[in-house]
Design an enzyme around this catalytic site. Structure first.
Site, PDB file in Angstrom:
ATOM      1  N   SER A 123     -15.250   6.146   0.822  1.00 40.43           N
ATOM      2  CA  SER A 123     -15.977   4.962   0.366  1.00 40.43           C
ATOM      3  C   SER A 123     -15.380   3.692   0.969  1.00 40.43           C
ATOM      4  O   SER A 123     -16.100   2.848   1.511  1.00 40.43           O
ATOM      5  CB  SER A 123     -15.934   4.900  -1.161  1.00 40.43           C
ATOM      6  OG  SER A 123     -16.227   3.610  -1.608  1.00 40.43           O
ATOM      7  N   SER A 124     -14.055   3.576   0.895  1.00 39.36           N
ATOM      8  CA  SER A 124     -13.418   2.349   1.396  1.00 39.36           C
ATOM      9  C   SER A 124     -13.559   2.222   2.904  1.00 39.36           C
ATOM     10  O   SER A 124     -13.761   1.130   3.427  1.00 39.36           O
ATOM     11  CB  SER A 124     -11.937   2.332   1.037  1.00 39.36           C
ATOM     12  OG  SER A 124     -11.784   2.343  -0.349  1.00 39.36           O
ATOM     13  N   THR A 127       4.216 -14.952   5.672  1.00 41.21           N
ATOM     14  CA  THR A 127       3.822 -15.208   4.285  1.00 41.21           C
ATOM     15  C   THR A 127       4.253 -16.605   3.866  1.00 41.21           C
ATOM     16  O   THR A 127       3.513 -17.331   3.190  1.00 41.21           O
ATOM     17  CB  THR A 127       4.433 -14.156   3.346  1.00 41.21           C
ATOM     18  OG1 THR A 127       4.266 -12.865   3.944  1.00 41.21           O
ATOM     19  CG2 THR A 127       3.748 -14.148   2.004  1.00 41.21           C
ATOM     20  N   ASP A 151     -28.032  -9.903   5.845  1.00 43.24           N
ATOM     21  CA  ASP A 151     -27.521  -8.821   4.994  1.00 43.24           C
ATOM     22  C   ASP A 151     -26.334  -8.199   5.708  1.00 43.24           C
ATOM     23  O   ASP A 151     -25.918  -8.681   6.758  1.00 43.24           O
ATOM     24  CB  ASP A 151     -28.611  -7.756   4.760  1.00 43.24           C
ATOM     25  CG  ASP A 151     -28.359  -6.990   3.462  1.00 43.24           C
ATOM     26  OD1 ASP A 151     -27.230  -6.500   3.278  1.00 43.24           O
ATOM     27  OD2 ASP A 151     -29.277  -6.889   2.630  1.00 43.24           O
ATOM     28  N   HIS A 204      -3.405   5.223 -14.468  1.00 46.33           N
ATOM     29  CA  HIS A 204      -3.511   3.755 -14.547  1.00 46.33           C
ATOM     30  C   HIS A 204      -3.383   3.143 -13.150  1.00 46.33           C
ATOM     31  O   HIS A 204      -4.196   2.306 -12.747  1.00 46.33           O
ATOM     32  CB  HIS A 204      -2.422   3.201 -15.468  1.00 46.33           C
ATOM     33  CG  HIS A 204      -2.140   1.725 -15.305  1.00 46.33           C
ATOM     34  ND1 HIS A 204      -2.975   0.756 -15.804  1.00 46.33           N
ATOM     35  CD2 HIS A 204      -1.127   1.064 -14.680  1.00 46.33           C
ATOM     36  CE1 HIS A 204      -2.479  -0.451 -15.504  1.00 46.33           C
ATOM     37  NE2 HIS A 204      -1.361  -0.289 -14.818  1.00 46.33           N
ATOM     38  N   GLU A 211      -1.631  -0.586   2.568  1.00 48.23           N
ATOM     39  CA  GLU A 211      -2.462  -0.668   1.358  1.00 48.23           C
ATOM     40  C   GLU A 211      -2.073  -1.885   0.511  1.00 48.23           C
ATOM     41  O   GLU A 211      -2.928  -2.556  -0.060  1.00 48.23           O
ATOM     42  CB  GLU A 211      -2.313   0.627   0.545  1.00 48.23           C
ATOM     43  CG  GLU A 211      -2.924   0.605  -0.846  1.00 48.23           C
ATOM     44  CD  GLU A 211      -4.440   0.560  -0.847  1.00 48.23           C
ATOM     45  OE1 GLU A 211      -5.049   0.927   0.182  1.00 48.23           O
ATOM     46  OE2 GLU A 211      -5.021   0.150  -1.869  1.00 48.23           O
ATOM     47  N   HIS A 230       2.100   1.088   2.641  1.00 47.53           N
ATOM     48  CA  HIS A 230       2.456  -0.311   2.806  1.00 47.53           C
ATOM     49  C   HIS A 230       1.292  -1.155   3.293  1.00 47.53           C
ATOM     50  O   HIS A 230       1.021  -2.201   2.717  1.00 47.53           O
ATOM     51  CB  HIS A 230       3.724  -0.539   3.607  1.00 47.53           C
ATOM     52  CG  HIS A 230       4.246  -1.905   3.266  1.00 47.53           C
ATOM     53  ND1 HIS A 230       4.901  -2.158   2.094  1.00 47.53           N
ATOM     54  CD2 HIS A 230       4.062  -3.103   3.859  1.00 47.53           C
ATOM     55  CE1 HIS A 230       5.128  -3.456   1.992  1.00 47.53           C
ATOM     56  NE2 HIS A 230       4.625  -4.055   3.054  1.00 47.53           N
ATOM     57  N   HIS A 248      10.873   0.983   3.770  1.00 49.74           N
ATOM     58  CA  HIS A 248      11.617   0.230   2.758  1.00 49.74           C
ATOM     59  C   HIS A 248      11.251   0.711   1.347  1.00 49.74           C
ATOM     60  O   HIS A 248      11.882   0.312   0.384  1.00 49.74           O
ATOM     61  CB  HIS A 248      11.435  -1.290   2.920  1.00 49.74           C
ATOM     62  CG  HIS A 248      10.055  -1.805   2.633  1.00 49.74           C
ATOM     63  ND1 HIS A 248       9.537  -2.913   3.227  1.00 49.74           N
ATOM     64  CD2 HIS A 248       9.086  -1.367   1.811  1.00 49.74           C
ATOM     65  CE1 HIS A 248       8.315  -3.133   2.781  1.00 49.74           C
ATOM     66  NE2 HIS A 248       8.026  -2.206   1.919  1.00 49.74           N
ATOM     67  N   HIS A 249      10.246   1.580   1.253  1.00 48.31           N
ATOM     68  CA  HIS A 249       9.947   2.206  -0.036  1.00 48.31           C
ATOM     69  C   HIS A 249      10.829   3.425  -0.266  1.00 48.31           C
ATOM     70  O   HIS A 249      10.776   4.033  -1.319  1.00 48.31           O
ATOM     71  CB  HIS A 249       8.484   2.645  -0.095  1.00 48.31           C
ATOM     72  CG  HIS A 249       7.521   1.496  -0.031  1.00 48.31           C
ATOM     73  ND1 HIS A 249       7.064   0.851  -1.148  1.00 48.31           N
ATOM     74  CD2 HIS A 249       6.947   0.877   1.016  1.00 48.31           C
ATOM     75  CE1 HIS A 249       6.238  -0.114  -0.788  1.00 48.31           C
ATOM     76  NE2 HIS A 249       6.150  -0.130   0.524  1.00 48.31           N
ATOM     77  N   LYS A 297       1.909 -19.181   5.093  1.00 49.28           N
ATOM     78  CA  LYS A 297       0.712 -19.313   4.255  1.00 49.28           C
ATOM     79  C   LYS A 297       1.003 -20.150   3.011  1.00 49.28           C
ATOM     80  O   LYS A 297       0.249 -21.059   2.681  1.00 49.28           O
ATOM     81  CB  LYS A 297       0.199 -17.934   3.841  1.00 49.28           C
ATOM     82  CG  LYS A 297      -0.333 -17.143   5.014  1.00 49.28           C
ATOM     83  CD  LYS A 297      -0.789 -15.795   4.609  1.00 49.28           C
ATOM     84  CE  LYS A 297      -2.244 -15.560   4.696  1.00 49.28           C
ATOM     85  NZ  LYS A 297      -3.109 -16.334   5.474  1.00 49.28           N
ATOM     86  N   SER A 328      -7.538 -19.520  -0.063  1.00 48.85           N
ATOM     87  CA  SER A 328      -7.714 -20.429   1.071  1.00 48.85           C
ATOM     88  C   SER A 328      -9.099 -21.068   1.062  1.00 48.85           C
ATOM     89  O   SER A 328      -9.318 -22.074   1.733  1.00 48.85           O
ATOM     90  CB  SER A 328      -7.511 -19.683   2.391  1.00 48.85           C
ATOM     91  OG  SER A 328      -6.227 -19.124   2.436  1.00 48.85           O
ATOM     92  N   TYR A 370      -1.141  -4.681   1.559  1.00 47.29           N
ATOM     93  CA  TYR A 370      -1.774  -5.868   2.139  1.00 47.29           C
ATOM     94  C   TYR A 370      -3.288  -5.779   2.064  1.00 47.29           C
ATOM     95  O   TYR A 370      -3.966  -6.804   2.081  1.00 47.29           O
ATOM     96  CB  TYR A 370      -1.262  -6.084   3.562  1.00 47.29           C
ATOM     97  CG  TYR A 370       0.195  -6.465   3.507  1.00 47.29           C
ATOM     98  CD1 TYR A 370       0.561  -7.720   3.039  1.00 47.29           C
ATOM     99  CD2 TYR A 370       1.196  -5.565   3.818  1.00 47.29           C
ATOM    100  CE1 TYR A 370       1.884  -8.069   2.907  1.00 47.29           C
ATOM    101  CE2 TYR A 370       2.526  -5.905   3.690  1.00 47.29           C
ATOM    102  CZ  TYR A 370       2.862  -7.164   3.234  1.00 47.29           C
ATOM    103  OH  TYR A 370       4.181  -7.493   3.090  1.00 47.29           O
ATOM    104  N   TRP A 390       1.430   7.910  -8.949  1.00 48.68           N
ATOM    105  CA  TRP A 390       0.288   7.739  -8.034  1.00 48.68           C
ATOM    106  C   TRP A 390       0.683   8.024  -6.598  1.00 48.68           C
ATOM    107  O   TRP A 390      -0.166   8.259  -5.755  1.00 48.68           O
ATOM    108  CB  TRP A 390      -0.286   6.323  -8.165  1.00 48.68           C
ATOM    109  CG  TRP A 390       0.441   5.270  -7.396  1.00 48.68           C
ATOM    110  CD1 TRP A 390       1.587   4.647  -7.774  1.00 48.68           C
ATOM    111  CD2 TRP A 390       0.089   4.711  -6.129  1.00 48.68           C
ATOM    112  NE1 TRP A 390       1.967   3.734  -6.823  1.00 48.68           N
ATOM    113  CE2 TRP A 390       1.056   3.747  -5.797  1.00 48.68           C
ATOM    114  CE3 TRP A 390      -0.963   4.921  -5.230  1.00 48.68           C
ATOM    115  CZ2 TRP A 390       1.025   3.008  -4.612  1.00 48.68           C
ATOM    116  CZ3 TRP A 390      -0.987   4.185  -4.053  1.00 48.68           C
ATOM    117  CH2 TRP A 390      -0.006   3.241  -3.756  1.00 48.68           C
ATOM    118  N   ARG A 444      11.839   3.481 -14.258  1.00 48.25           N
ATOM    119  CA  ARG A 444      10.401   3.449 -14.502  1.00 48.25           C
ATOM    120  C   ARG A 444       9.909   4.864 -14.796  1.00 48.25           C
ATOM    121  O   ARG A 444      10.640   5.833 -14.627  1.00 48.25           O
ATOM    122  CB  ARG A 444       9.644   2.842 -13.317  1.00 48.25           C
ATOM    123  CG  ARG A 444       9.953   3.444 -11.997  1.00 48.25           C
ATOM    124  CD  ARG A 444       9.384   2.642 -10.829  1.00 48.25           C
ATOM    125  NE  ARG A 444       7.938   2.778 -10.698  1.00 48.25           N
ATOM    126  CZ  ARG A 444       7.292   2.819  -9.530  1.00 48.25           C
ATOM    127  NH1 ARG A 444       7.950   2.754  -8.389  1.00 48.25           N
ATOM    128  NH2 ARG A 444       5.990   2.931  -9.487  1.00 48.25           N
TER     129      ARG A 444
END
Lengths: 177, 531
Positions: B169-170, B328, B106, B77, B255, B253, B302-303, B331, B268, B257, B142, B450
């Site tokens: 791909s990315s 943040t 293009d 998932h 990722e 991390h 921090h993870h 924003k 925006s 963002y 994951w 979890r």
């Protein structure tokens, strides 16, 4: 209409950057080792000192060293320290013995990985003799005594008076010999 | 303006027909559409896995699936939603809108664009096929921490290969975006005149090319550890499993963002359009986005506060994490200031954007709580974390993507969507998403871990509420599909400027946007460059 050369240049430099970052991922491996060595994280520091200095230091300071033993699930052995813990004086050499036993009906090769905690203490934990990081062959049903000779450095920071030395035996990987 | 429309009026609007149009497409609009349809499909595939998870958690005890399968549902998932839904949806929007927004005909590298899309279906075919293999799909989470992930059965090499494909791909998509924006802007479109959506995508692309290769390196090390006898993460050979966590979160991390920055760009665009005011603090928005991106490379640990970092390290990563709250916050206050005293109307895109600002901020606050080291010791690996990242990713990233679809749907299809249904979809989504995720905060604070299929009966009530919210949210999204299909098939004709207050070059081309636009660069006037 658009500057094809510039487009090509930007594209190639970005691909180059991607490759560099892939390499950086691998560079993190040695960087991490160096970082751990400098800070003593994970008890990775294993400074082996020559046992030439036999003079006895005497001080009032006593530190408790605990001995811990683990066996990885793949290895049919048992491991235990002869003594659970020991009071030591920083600056002097001591000996501790671990007893290893192979429960299996065949010869098995294993290898011990040490770790010292708290991590700050690992910078001051010297060993002149150790059974770790080398392949140990135990015949079927054999029992062996293994020796560690160690010294807690006299510069051990104040506040650390309890150190754990831990060994984990792993089965030697098939590829290694 | 008139020159542009004229140029498009006698535009040779021929496009290839049939399957060929889609398989061999090099047109940014077609590829954008493919990306968006693919993302929506994956959103439902990943969503149905979430339904299985919520069904199992509806009551304590084991009901429907066995724990191993439950764990693989949790793992797949996450991978599908991150790499299959949110990222491709973002890239799809970028493909569709960036050339239109900067006045380019293009993308710079159209063939690579085609390839980066068509890798995706194969990558996900590989990943999803693992669920039918002996030993089941990947079930170690994951994050793929060793040594647990190395116990994966036949699925393991498929997992790694799929991750590699997704990464390639990315990265190609990201390179394409940077090259396009740097080289193909219409004359007069300077960097600081670009719409903020374009800015956030440029910065996101840099995050992608800098962080995804590191993940590729990390999973390659996993592969060689399992099959080729290396010991990167194997303690028996002198390696360290914690090293993988450092490598993973060095990617992981940024990722976060990568998923969030395009969302910032979308709102925006939308908030100024419906507040009928220019975006407050444009330059500070650009700098804040860049600051968040740079800081994201210095907060990864921090993870992993609970792995046994030295105290100094924990302090460093705690303070660095707190620091991200500053840009943040800039924003969030800018969005609020944009709405302040604006002539606001509340069409569906605006509703989703306002909900984004509020709910993303809730997710941001729970993130701050998690960033405090001693507090994280309690929250780590509990449902509090699950609630946190679903607030920032579902009511954050996904809500902004919904807003973007409603906002630009008239430009894509040439029809206005059904506003009434859109509003119903919004209110149902917002209410159900909160019913789904808000109770999970309480579950986490009370200590529910979890990634487990069963739980203590003290957690039963909140889990049941959460599951009901989950099923309702899942059903509500079918309404979204209906609205989009209905809009694609017909509806009120959309004007070129579909929204009264909308600004930007994309509104200067007719709706639906012709197959080819800006074949000659548009001549920009000052009014066209307003934000």
């Amino acid at each position: 209409m658009f500057d094809k050369k510039k487009i090509k240049k930007t594209t190639l430099s970005l691909f180059f950057f991607t490759v560099v970052m892939f390499g950086f991922g691998y560079a993190l491996v040695p960087l991490y080792d160096v970082f751990c060595k400098l800070t003593g994280i994970n008890g990775k520091t294993q400074r082996v000192v020559e046992n030439v200095n036999q003079k006895q230091y005497s001080s009032d300071r006593w530190v408790k060293v605990r001995f811990d033993a683990n066996i990885n699930g793949d290895l049919p052995w048992t491991l235990k320290p002869k003594e659970r813990n020991m009071q030591v004086q920083p600056g002097n050499f001591y000996e501790a013995t671990y007893i290893v036993h192979n429960k299996y009906f065949e010869d098995v090769v294993g290898q011990a990985i040490p770790s010292v905690s708290p991590s700050v203490a690992s910078l001051y934990f010297m060993k002149s003799e150790c059974f770790c990081f080398v392949n140990q062959l135990l015949k079927a049903g054999e029992t062996k005594e293994m020796l560690v000779r160690f010294e807690v450095d006299k510069d051990l920071p104040d506040g650390v008076d309890d150190i754990t030395l831990s060994y984990t035996f792993f089965r030697t990987l098939p590829g290694d010999s | 303006m008139s020159t542009v429309t004229q140029a498009n009026d006698h535009d040779h609007d021929h496009k290839p027909t049939g399957l060929k149009r889609w398989f061999f497409s090099t047109n940014h609009k077609d590829i954008g559409t493919l990306y968006l349809i693919f993302a929506l499909t994956m959103f439902f595939v990943g969503g149905s896995m979430a339904m299985i998870i919520r069904a199992e958690l509806f009551q304590p005890g084991l009901q429907f699936v066995d724990p191993q399968f439950y764990n693989s549902m949790v793992t797949v998932h996450a991978l599908i939603m991150i790499f299959g839904a949110v990222m491709p949806a973002g890239v799809g929007l970028a493909n569709w809108m960036i050339p239109l927004m900067i006045g380019a005909p293009d993308m710079a590298l159209p063939r690579m664009n085609n390839m980066s899309f068509w890798i995706l279906p194969f990558a996900f075919a590989l990943l999803i096929s693992t669920l039918f293999m002996e030993g089941g799909g990947p079930a170690g989470g994951w994050t793929m921490y060793p040594p647990l992930v190395l116990q994966t059965g036949a699925a393991f090499p498929f997992l790694i290969l799929a991750i590699h494909f997704l990464g390639i791909s990315s990265i190609m998509g990201a390179i394409n975006i940077i090259v396009t924006v740097f080289n193909m802007r219409a004359p007069g479109m300077t960097l600081m005149k670009m719409p903020l959506f374009v800015w956030t995508w440029v910065i996101t692309s840099f995050l992608l090319v800098a962080s995804l290769p590191v993940l590729a390196g990390g999973v390659t090390m996993l592969l060689t550890d399992k099959y080729f006898g290396t010991s990167f993460f194997n303690a028996a050979g002198g390696g360290d499993p914690v090293l993988f966590q450092h490598i993973f979160w060095f990617f992981g991390h940024p990722e976060v963002y990568i998923l969030a920055l395009p969302a910032f760009g979308i709102v925006s665009q939308i908030i100024p359009a419906f507040a009928r005011k220019p975006l407050f603090g444009y330059a500070s928005m650009v700098y804040a986005t860049a600051s968040i991106a740079i800081l994201s490379f210095f907060v990864w640990a921090h993870h992993m506060f609970t792995v046994g970092l030295p105290v100094k390290g924990e302090l460093f990563f705690m303070y660095a994490t707190m620091l991200i709250a500053v840009p943040t916050g800039v924003k969030v206050f800018n969005w609020m200031a944009t709405m302040w005293k604006g002539a606001m109307t509340f069409e569906t895109p605006m509703l989703f954007s306002i909900a984004f600002v509020i709910l993303f901020t809730i997710g941001g606050f729970s993130g701050l709580m998690l960033g405090i080291t001693p507090v994280d010791f309690q929250y780590h690996d509990t449902y509090f974390v699950v609630a946190h990242f679903h607030y920032v990713l579902l009511t954050g990233a996904v809500f902004s993507l919904m807003a973007a679809v409603y906002y630009w749907l008239p430009k894509w299809t040439g029809h206005m969507y059904d506003e009434k249904l859109g509003k119903i979809h919004f209110w149902l989504s917002t209410i159900t998403a909160n019913v789904l995720f808000f109770p999970q905060h309480f579950l986490g604070l009370a200590g529910m871990p979890r990634r487990i299929p069963d739980y203590n009966i003290q957690f039963a009530d909140f889990n049941m509420i959460s599951s009901i919210g989950g099923f309702a949210y899942g059903l509500t999204q079918l309404l979204f599909v209906y609205i989009v299909i209905k809009c694609a098939l017909g509806g009120k004709k959309a004007k070129a400027l579909s929204w009264e207050g909308a600004k930007g070059l994309e509104w200067s081309v007719p709706s639906p946007a012709p197959h080819h636009t800006f074949e000659t660069p548009p001549r920009l006037t000052k009014a066209m460059l307003e934000h």
